[in-house]
Scaffold this motif. Structure first.
Motif, PDB file in Angstrom:
ATOM      1  N   LYS A 136      24.910  47.273  29.513  1.00 20.11           N
ATOM      2  CA  LYS A 136      25.826  47.849  28.531  1.00 20.11           C
ATOM      3  C   LYS A 136      25.869  49.372  28.667  1.00 20.11           C
ATOM      4  CE  LYS A 136      26.253  46.326  24.141  1.00 20.11           C
ATOM      5  NZ  LYS A 136      25.826  46.096  22.741  1.00 20.11           N
ATOM      6  N   GLN A 137      24.711  50.001  28.871  1.00 19.25           N
ATOM      7  CA  GLN A 137      24.663  51.449  29.033  1.00 19.25           C
ATOM      8  C   GLN A 137      25.368  51.872  30.315  1.00 19.25           C
ATOM      9  OE1 GLN A 137      20.512  52.368  28.807  1.00 19.25           O
ATOM     10  NE2 GLN A 137      20.437  52.192  26.571  1.00 19.25           N
ATOM     11  N   GLN A 138      25.177  51.116  31.397  1.00 21.39           N
ATOM     12  CA  GLN A 138      25.858  51.429  32.650  1.00 21.39           C
ATOM     13  C   GLN A 138      27.369  51.292  32.500  1.00 21.39           C
ATOM     14  OE1 GLN A 138      24.150  48.960  35.685  1.00 21.39           O
ATOM     15  NE2 GLN A 138      22.253  50.134  35.770  1.00 21.39           N
ATOM     16  N   LYS A 139      27.804  50.273  31.757  1.00 25.04           N
ATOM     17  CA  LYS A 139      29.237  50.067  31.534  1.00 25.04           C
ATOM     18  C   LYS A 139      29.819  51.249  30.775  1.00 25.04           C
ATOM     19  CE  LYS A 139      32.402  47.175  28.945  1.00 25.04           C
ATOM     20  NZ  LYS A 139      32.486  46.168  27.906  1.00 25.04           N
ATOM     21  N   GLU A 140      29.118  51.702  29.730  1.00 29.08           N
ATOM     22  CA  GLU A 140      29.606  52.847  28.957  1.00 29.08           C
ATOM     23  C   GLU A 140      29.663  54.095  29.825  1.00 29.08           C
ATOM     24  OE1 GLU A 140      26.991  53.030  25.611  1.00 29.08           O
ATOM     25  OE2 GLU A 140      27.857  51.254  24.660  1.00 29.08           O
ATOM     26  N   GLY A 141      28.651  54.277  30.684  1.00 31.64           N
ATOM     27  CA  GLY A 141      28.649  55.421  31.590  1.00 31.64           C
ATOM     28  C   GLY A 141      29.811  55.365  32.569  1.00 31.64           C
ATOM     29  N   LEU A 142      30.087  54.188  33.100  1.00 33.04           N
ATOM     30  CA  LEU A 142      31.212  54.037  34.026  1.00 33.04           C
ATOM     31  C   LEU A 142      32.546  54.274  33.322  1.00 33.04           C
ATOM     32  CD1 LEU A 142      30.096  50.966  36.138  1.00 33.04           C
ATOM     33  CD2 LEU A 142      30.252  53.331  36.872  1.00 33.04           C
ATOM     34  N   ASN A 143      32.669  53.800  32.070  1.00 36.21           N
ATOM     35  CA  ASN A 143      33.900  54.037  31.312  1.00 36.21           C
ATOM     36  C   ASN A 143      34.104  55.534  31.091  1.00 36.21           C
ATOM     37  OD1 ASN A 143      34.654  51.384  31.122  1.00 36.21           O
ATOM     38  ND2 ASN A 143      33.719  51.056  29.128  1.00 36.21           N
TER      39      ASN A 143
END
Length: 126
Positions: A67-74
């Motif tokens: 989830k944290q990686q997804k937010e960072g990518l967004n």
């Protein structure tokens, strides 16, 4: 678990034979075997429960990391798209200013576009 060698086991059997007696020894051995089996099953169940909890904790931790990686990518995607959005806004601004200054020019362009589409349809139908 316990480090009992063969000579120690023989000593335990001889002492139990003397203390318990030869007539009750088979019944005691059977009861002891049943109890050891229950203890082993209980220990296996506890071990399985602990393993399952560890796996679920690992899965929850992995889910949080994803989830944290997804937010960072967004966030990175938004930052990367900002220049593109600015270019689009710049390219739209002159057209909208032209439409505000001279609405008849926009109407003329729309009419020309409709006329060219109609001509293309007619040429395709022939």
């Amino acid at each position: 678990m316990f480090n009992i060698a063969f000579p120690e086991l023989i000593v335990i059997l001889l002492v139990s034979l003397v203390v318990i007696g030869p007539d009750k020894l088979p019944k005691v051995a059977q009861t002891l075997g049943v109890m050891v089996g229950r203890i082993q099953r209980f220990m296996t169940a506890v071990k399985d429960d602990i393993d399952q909890e560890m796996r679920s904790d690992d899965l929850l931790r992995l889910q949080e990391e994803l989830k944290q990686q997804k937010e960072g990518l967004n966030d990175e995607l938004r930052k990367g798209m900002q220049p593109v959005a600015e270019v689009i806004r710049r390219s739209e601004t002159p057209a909208s200013e032209t439409a505000r200054e001279n609405p008849s020019a926009t109407t003329t362009k729309v009419a020309e576009h409709k006329k060219s589409v109609t001509q293309q349809k007619e040429s395709l139908s022939e």
